[in-house]
Design a protein around this motif. Structure first.
Motif, mmCIF file in Angstrom:
data_model
loop_
_atom_site.group_PDB
_atom_site.id
_atom_site.type_symbol
_atom_site.label_atom_id
_atom_site.label_comp_id
_atom_site.label_asym_id
_atom_site.label_seq_id
_atom_site.Cartn_x
_atom_site.Cartn_y
_atom_site.Cartn_z
ATOM 1 N N GLU A 1 52.462 51.032 35.774
ATOM 2 C CA GLU A 1 51.214 50.296 35.579
ATOM 3 C C GLU A 1 50.161 51.184 34.930
ATOM 4 O O GLU A 1 49.496 51.968 35.615
ATOM 5 N N GLN B 1 50.064 49.811 44.353
ATOM 6 C CA GLN B 1 50.090 50.938 43.424
ATOM 7 C C GLN B 1 50.475 52.211 44.189
ATOM 8 O O GLN B 1 50.071 52.391 45.348
ATOM 9 N N GLY C 1 45.588 41.910 45.770
ATOM 10 C CA GLY C 1 46.210 43.110 45.201
ATOM 11 C C GLY C 1 46.498 44.210 46.209
ATOM 12 O O GLY C 1 46.476 43.990 47.430
ATOM 13 N N SER C 2 46.772 45.403 45.675
ATOM 14 C CA SER C 2 47.259 46.566 46.439
ATOM 15 C C SER C 2 46.628 46.809 47.811
ATOM 16 O O SER C 2 47.316 46.802 48.828
ATOM 17 N N GLY D 1 44.037 47.036 43.296
ATOM 18 C CA GLY D 1 44.306 48.423 42.966
ATOM 19 C C GLY D 1 43.390 48.904 41.864
ATOM 20 O O GLY D 1 42.876 50.029 41.901
ATOM 21 N N GLY E 1 49.742 39.925 43.930
ATOM 22 C CA GLY E 1 48.466 40.129 43.234
ATOM 23 C C GLY E 1 48.059 38.783 42.637
ATOM 24 O O GLY E 1 48.499 37.743 43.122
ATOM 25 N N TYR F 1 52.666 41.650 39.787
ATOM 26 C CA TYR F 1 53.051 41.720 41.206
ATOM 27 C C TYR F 1 53.529 40.348 41.703
ATOM 28 O O TYR F 1 54.452 40.260 42.504
ATOM 29 N N THR G 1 44.851 47.471 36.109
ATOM 30 C CA THR G 1 46.012 48.355 36.264
ATOM 31 C C THR G 1 47.183 47.411 36.455
ATOM 32 O O THR G 1 47.330 46.804 37.518
ATOM 33 N N VAL G 2 48.003 47.270 35.432
ATOM 34 C CA VAL G 2 49.018 46.214 35.483
ATOM 35 C C VAL G 2 50.190 46.553 34.570
ATOM 36 O O VAL G 2 50.043 47.281 33.588
HETATM 37 N N1 GLU Z 1 47.824 46.782 40.155
HETATM 38 C C1 GLU Z 1 47.102 45.621 40.592
HETATM 39 C C2 GLU Z 1 46.665 45.822 42.025
HETATM 40 O O1 GLU Z 1 47.085 46.751 42.648
HETATM 41 C C3 GLU Z 1 47.899 44.335 40.505
HETATM 42 C C4 GLU Z 1 48.597 44.127 39.209
HETATM 43 C C5 GLU Z 1 49.450 42.881 39.210
HETATM 44 O O2 GLU Z 1 49.089 41.894 39.837
HETATM 45 O O3 GLU Z 1 50.523 42.934 38.596
HETATM 46 O O4 GLU Z 1 45.922 45.092 42.577
#
Ligand code: GLU
Length: 319
Positions: free
Chosen positions: A118, A87, A68-69, A149, A23, A29, A194-195
């Motif tokens: 997260e 995610q 990201g995701s 995500g 991410g 991530y 979302t982290v």
């Molecule tokens: N949850 C975020 C995503 O899916 C990334 C969070 C992170 O980089 O830690 O894109």
């Protein structure tokens, strides 16, 4: 240069390269992917010490920062990445062909293990006086970069509250690494992320200007949790970030490591073994990993079937 340096260090005659999609550089991530690579390189070096110089096959693992995701899942589908962090909600939708993945089902998606929780978070400037999700109406909001995500989950939450993009006075699409500066410069009043915790991007905002965490709850959220196994109630503990002394209730997903059925059993086994054989070192690499538990990691938030390479290691450990 790479070939020369490999033969100079004598680490490997035939290295196998693979990529773990992560991410933004200030998320968790990126730390996760790089922690896995670190454990792999560490075990490759110790394996090499037990062998005749230059005979072992070494693995070269890279974990670049990405969108990201959903970007990572797309790259796995395309065969560009062998692994990715995603995610749990987007793992579910990709393997089942639902939500954003409708018509693009990827049944070859495989689960490796899950990592940290997260929580879905809204951070808003105090002066914007956002009290809840509906309070984002009329505000300048960063809804997340396409591929992340948080962007996709934000769209699900908006739909459940009956909100449209046009309800915001601005829907910005900044990346995770760009949000803190934008919110503190006043370019946006709220940001969605979302982290896992603590994330550098959130720390940066919380310590540079007056932002606060807004709770995300209500009947639409209760329904999302009730209808979908990959969502759960989540709490951000008080004092985690400057300016937010009280715990905040929201809902959340889990971070998971995924791969494809096309990736060999040997490669998946190798990264799983490297991670869990060195698990106490792994957990020290980020505070979000501190409370990870092996038994939960091989089960929680995994909708895609486990990859056979992962199963092989979990069986060896009697898990
Ligand atoms: N949850 C975020 C995503 O899916 C990334 C969070 C992170 O980089 O830690 O894109």
């Amino acid at each position: 240069i790479l070939v020369a340096s490999l033969s100079l260090t004598g680490v490997a005659k035939s290295a196998e390269f693979f990529t773990i999609g992560t991410g933004g550089p200030t998320g968790v991530y990126f730390q996760t992917g790089n922690a896995i690579c670190k454990m792999l390189h560490k075990s490759a070096i110790s394996a090499e010490h037990g062998r005749k110089k230059g005979t072992a096959k070494a693995y070269r693992c890279t974990a670049p920062s990405t969108g990201g995701s959903n970007y990572n899942i797309g790259q796995i589908v395309a065969g560009e990445f062998q692994f990715g962090v995603a995610q749990s909600d987007w793992q579910y939708h990709a393997v089942n062909g639902s939500s954003k993945w409708e018509g693009k089902q990827y049944s070859d998606l495989r689960a490796v293990f899950s990592v940290h929780n997260e929580p879905f978070q809204i951070w808003a400037r105090k002066k914007a006086k956002v009290k809840d999700f509906a309070g984002l109406k009329g505000k300048t909001v960063n809804i997340g970069n396409p591929g992340s995500g948080q962007r996709a989950t934000m769209e699900v939450v908006m739909e459940s509250f009956g909100m449209k993009m046009s309800d915001f006075s601005l829907a910005a699409e900044l990346k995770g690494s760009e949000m803190a500066q934008a919110i503190c410069d006043g370019k946006i009043e709220a940001m969605i992320y979302t982290v896992g915790h603590p994330a550098a991007a959130v720390k940066e905002a919380a310590s540079s200007c007056d932002v606060q965490l807004v709770s995300v709850k209500g009947a639409p959220i209760d329904k999302l949790i009730k209808d979908n196994s990959f969502y759960r109630v989540a709490e951000v503990p008080g004092g985690m970030y400057a300016g937010s002394p009280n715990k905040t209730t929201t809902f959340g997903v889990g971070a998971t490591v995924i791969t494809s059925a096309d990736v060999s059993e040997k490669v998946v086994y190798t990264i799983v073994k490297a991670t869990f054989d060195n698990f106490s070192d792994f957990k020290k690499l980020h505070p979000a990993f501190k409370n990870l538990n092996e038994k939960q990691m091989i089960k929680d938030g995994l909708s895609a079937p486990l990859h056979p390479g992962a199963i092989k290691y979990y069986k060896e450990r009697g898990w």
